[in-house]
Design a protein around this motif. Structure first.
Motif, short mmCIF file in Angstrom:
data_model
loop_
_atom_site.label_atom_id
_atom_site.label_comp_id
_atom_site.label_asym_id
_atom_site.label_seq_id
_atom_site.Cartn_x
_atom_site.Cartn_y
_atom_site.Cartn_z
N ARG A 267 -8.55 0.49 11.22
CA ARG A 267 -7.15 0.87 11.37
C ARG A 267 -6.27 -0.17 10.68
O ARG A 267 -6.55 -1.36 10.74
CB ARG A 267 -6.74 0.99 12.84
N VAL A 268 -5.20 0.29 10.03
CA VAL A 268 -4.29 -0.58 9.30
C VAL A 268 -2.88 -0.29 9.76
O VAL A 268 -2.48 0.87 9.87
CB VAL A 268 -4.40 -0.33 7.78
N THR A 269 -2.09 -1.34 10.04
CA THR A 269 -0.69 -1.17 10.38
C THR A 269 0.15 -1.50 9.17
O THR A 269 0.03 -2.57 8.58
CB THR A 269 -0.30 -2.09 11.56
N VAL A 270 1.00 -0.54 8.79
CA VAL A 270 1.84 -0.67 7.60
C VAL A 270 3.29 -0.65 8.05
O VAL A 270 3.69 0.16 8.89
CB VAL A 270 1.58 0.49 6.62
N ASN A 271 4.11 -1.54 7.48
CA ASN A 271 5.52 -1.58 7.80
C ASN A 271 6.27 -0.63 6.88
O ASN A 271 6.44 -0.89 5.71
CB ASN A 271 6.06 -3.01 7.64
N LEU A 272 6.73 0.50 7.43
CA LEU A 272 7.52 1.49 6.69
C LEU A 272 8.95 1.52 7.23
O LEU A 272 9.56 2.56 7.33
CB LEU A 272 6.89 2.89 6.82
N VAL B 112 0.83 -1.20 0.00
CA VAL B 112 0.00 0.00 0.00
C VAL B 112 0.87 1.26 0.00
O VAL B 112 2.06 1.21 0.30
CB VAL B 112 -0.96 0.04 1.22
N VAL B 113 0.24 2.39 -0.34
CA VAL B 113 0.91 3.68 -0.36
C VAL B 113 0.23 4.62 0.62
O VAL B 113 -1.00 4.66 0.70
CB VAL B 113 0.86 4.30 -1.77
N ILE B 114 1.03 5.39 1.36
CA ILE B 114 0.53 6.45 2.23
C ILE B 114 1.14 7.75 1.72
O ILE B 114 2.36 7.84 1.57
CB ILE B 114 0.92 6.21 3.70
N ALA C 49 -8.72 4.68 5.53
CA ALA C 49 -9.02 5.61 4.45
C ALA C 49 -7.77 6.32 3.93
O ALA C 49 -7.78 6.85 2.83
CB ALA C 49 -10.03 6.64 4.94
N VAL C 50 -6.69 6.30 4.69
CA VAL C 50 -5.46 6.99 4.31
C VAL C 50 -4.63 6.17 3.33
O VAL C 50 -3.91 6.73 2.51
CB VAL C 50 -4.63 7.30 5.59
N VAL C 51 -4.73 4.85 3.39
CA VAL C 51 -3.89 4.00 2.54
C VAL C 51 -4.55 3.73 1.20
O VAL C 51 -5.78 3.75 1.07
CB VAL C 51 -3.56 2.66 3.24
N ARG C 52 -3.71 3.53 0.19
CA ARG C 52 -4.18 3.20 -1.16
C ARG C 52 -3.47 1.93 -1.61
O ARG C 52 -2.25 1.81 -1.49
CB ARG C 52 -3.84 4.37 -2.10
N LEU C 53 -4.22 0.98 -2.12
CA LEU C 53 -3.68 -0.32 -2.54
C LEU C 53 -2.84 -0.16 -3.80
O LEU C 53 -3.26 0.46 -4.77
CB LEU C 53 -4.83 -1.30 -2.79
N LEU D 4 4.89 7.02 0.60
CA LEU D 4 5.60 6.00 1.38
C LEU D 4 4.95 4.66 1.08
O LEU D 4 3.75 4.50 1.24
CB LEU D 4 5.51 6.32 2.87
N ILE D 5 5.75 3.69 0.64
CA ILE D 5 5.24 2.38 0.26
C ILE D 5 5.64 1.36 1.32
O ILE D 5 6.79 1.33 1.76
CB ILE D 5 5.80 1.96 -1.12
N GLY D 6 4.69 0.51 1.71
CA GLY D 6 4.96 -0.53 2.69
C GLY D 6 3.94 -1.65 2.59
O GLY D 6 2.97 -1.57 1.82
N ASN D 7 4.15 -2.69 3.37
CA ASN D 7 3.25 -3.85 3.39
C ASN D 7 2.38 -3.81 4.63
O ASN D 7 2.83 -3.44 5.71
CB ASN D 7 4.06 -5.15 3.37
#
Length: 99
Positions: free
Chosen positions: A65-70, A11-13, A79-83, A54-57
């Motif tokens: 809520r989504v936890t992204v590894n950056l 995903v991208v933030i 709603a902030v993340v885009r696939l 910022l790209i992460g998994n």
């Protein structure tokens, strides 16, 4: 649960640059994260107020809520993340059929 996003997806933030901390690091503001985050950026053209992706998994999903590894885990609203890329799924199981 976040619709359309699963664990393992890329995903991208979109974050906003706050300031350059050192020659190779910038401080960014991530929406709904609540605190500044520092990322490595070798380009010297980034300035305050510019947007950076910022790209992460995805490592964890809980309701909206989504936890992204950056590099470090960052928990934000779904709603902030885009696939970008969905994690590939297998159509056949890895197990052999019993004989």
């Amino acid at each position: 649960m976040a619709k359309g996003i699963n664990i393992g997806d890329e995903v991208v933030i979109t974050a906003t640059v706050l300031k350059r901390v050192t020659e190779d690091r910038v401080s960014v503001s991530i929406p709904s994260y609540g605190q500044p985050h520092s990322v490595v950026n070798q380009t010297t053209k980034l300035q305050k107020g510019q947007h950076i992706e910022l790209i992460g998994n995805v490592t964890h999903i809980q309701e909206n809520r989504v936890t992204v590894n950056l590099g470090t885990p960052v928990t934000v609203d779904a709603a902030v993340v885009r696939l970008v890329n969905a994690y590939p799924t297998r159509s056949t199981p890895l197990l052999d059929k019993p004989t």
